[in-house]
Design a protein around this motif. Sequence first.
Motif, short mmCIF file in Angstrom:
data_model
loop_
_atom_site.label_atom_id
_atom_site.label_comp_id
_atom_site.label_asym_id
_atom_site.label_seq_id
_atom_site.Cartn_x
_atom_site.Cartn_y
_atom_site.Cartn_z
N UNK A 106 42.66 29.90 49.17
CA UNK A 106 42.37 31.24 48.71
C UNK A 106 42.83 31.34 47.26
N UNK A 107 41.93 31.70 46.36
CA UNK A 107 42.25 31.86 44.95
C UNK A 107 42.16 33.33 44.59
N UNK B 46 36.30 36.37 34.88
CA UNK B 46 35.75 35.67 33.72
C UNK B 46 36.46 34.32 33.53
N UNK B 47 37.61 34.15 34.17
CA UNK B 47 38.38 32.89 34.09
C UNK B 47 38.01 31.90 35.20
N UNK B 48 36.98 32.22 35.96
CA UNK B 48 36.54 31.42 37.11
C UNK B 48 36.30 29.96 36.73
N UNK B 49 35.57 29.70 35.65
CA UNK B 49 35.25 28.33 35.23
C UNK B 49 36.51 27.56 34.85
N UNK B 50 37.43 28.22 34.16
CA UNK B 50 38.68 27.55 33.76
C UNK B 50 39.49 27.16 34.98
N UNK C 187 37.34 24.32 52.00
CA UNK C 187 36.64 25.60 51.96
C UNK C 187 37.47 26.53 51.08
N UNK C 188 36.82 27.52 50.49
CA UNK C 188 37.55 28.34 49.51
C UNK C 188 36.94 29.72 49.38
N UNK C 189 37.80 30.67 49.11
CA UNK C 189 37.35 31.98 48.66
C UNK C 189 38.04 32.27 47.34
N UNK C 190 37.36 33.01 46.48
CA UNK C 190 37.92 33.41 45.20
C UNK C 190 37.73 34.92 45.08
N UNK C 191 38.81 35.61 44.80
CA UNK C 191 38.79 37.06 44.79
C UNK C 191 39.42 37.57 43.50
N UNK C 192 38.76 38.54 42.86
CA UNK C 192 39.38 39.21 41.72
C UNK C 192 40.26 40.33 42.27
N UNK D 123 47.10 34.43 38.20
CA UNK D 123 46.51 33.52 39.18
C UNK D 123 47.47 33.32 40.34
N UNK D 124 46.90 33.23 41.55
CA UNK D 124 47.67 32.91 42.76
C UNK D 124 46.78 32.05 43.66
N UNK D 125 47.40 31.15 44.41
CA UNK D 125 46.66 30.30 45.33
C UNK D 125 47.43 30.19 46.63
N UNK D 126 46.72 30.26 47.77
CA UNK D 126 47.32 29.98 49.07
C UNK D 126 46.47 28.94 49.76
#
Length: 127
Positions: free
Chosen positions: A77-78, A84-88, A103-108, A118-121
Amino acid sequence: MPRQQIHTEHAPAAIGPYSQAVRAGNTVYCSGQIPLDPATGALVEGDIAVQARRAFDNLKAVCEAGGGGFGDVVRLGLYLTDLAQFAAVNAVMAEYFSAPYPARSTVEVPALPKGAVFEVDAVMVLD
């Protein structure tokens, strides 16, 4: 099923009433990691890439303390304060993971603890 708390000095201590990770059976649930320096507890300074690397390094330490590594991660989980920083973030993630990717989810999100951007689990399954 008994649960086992996972803790390492190589990642920041929890800043609330939670564990760095918990193992249940062969699954390890890793709490979110923000870009805190494990030695000082301070947020690292720098752009999104610097902050993402620190957060991934913290997560890696937790995974290793749980008996695995990034090759065992099945879900990420991101959380970004600016999509706008998704590509970086994708570029940094590619430094740590290879195919088959988890598998991944990305949430603003509007904000993260301590002013992080930024945080990641993760969820890890051990053989």
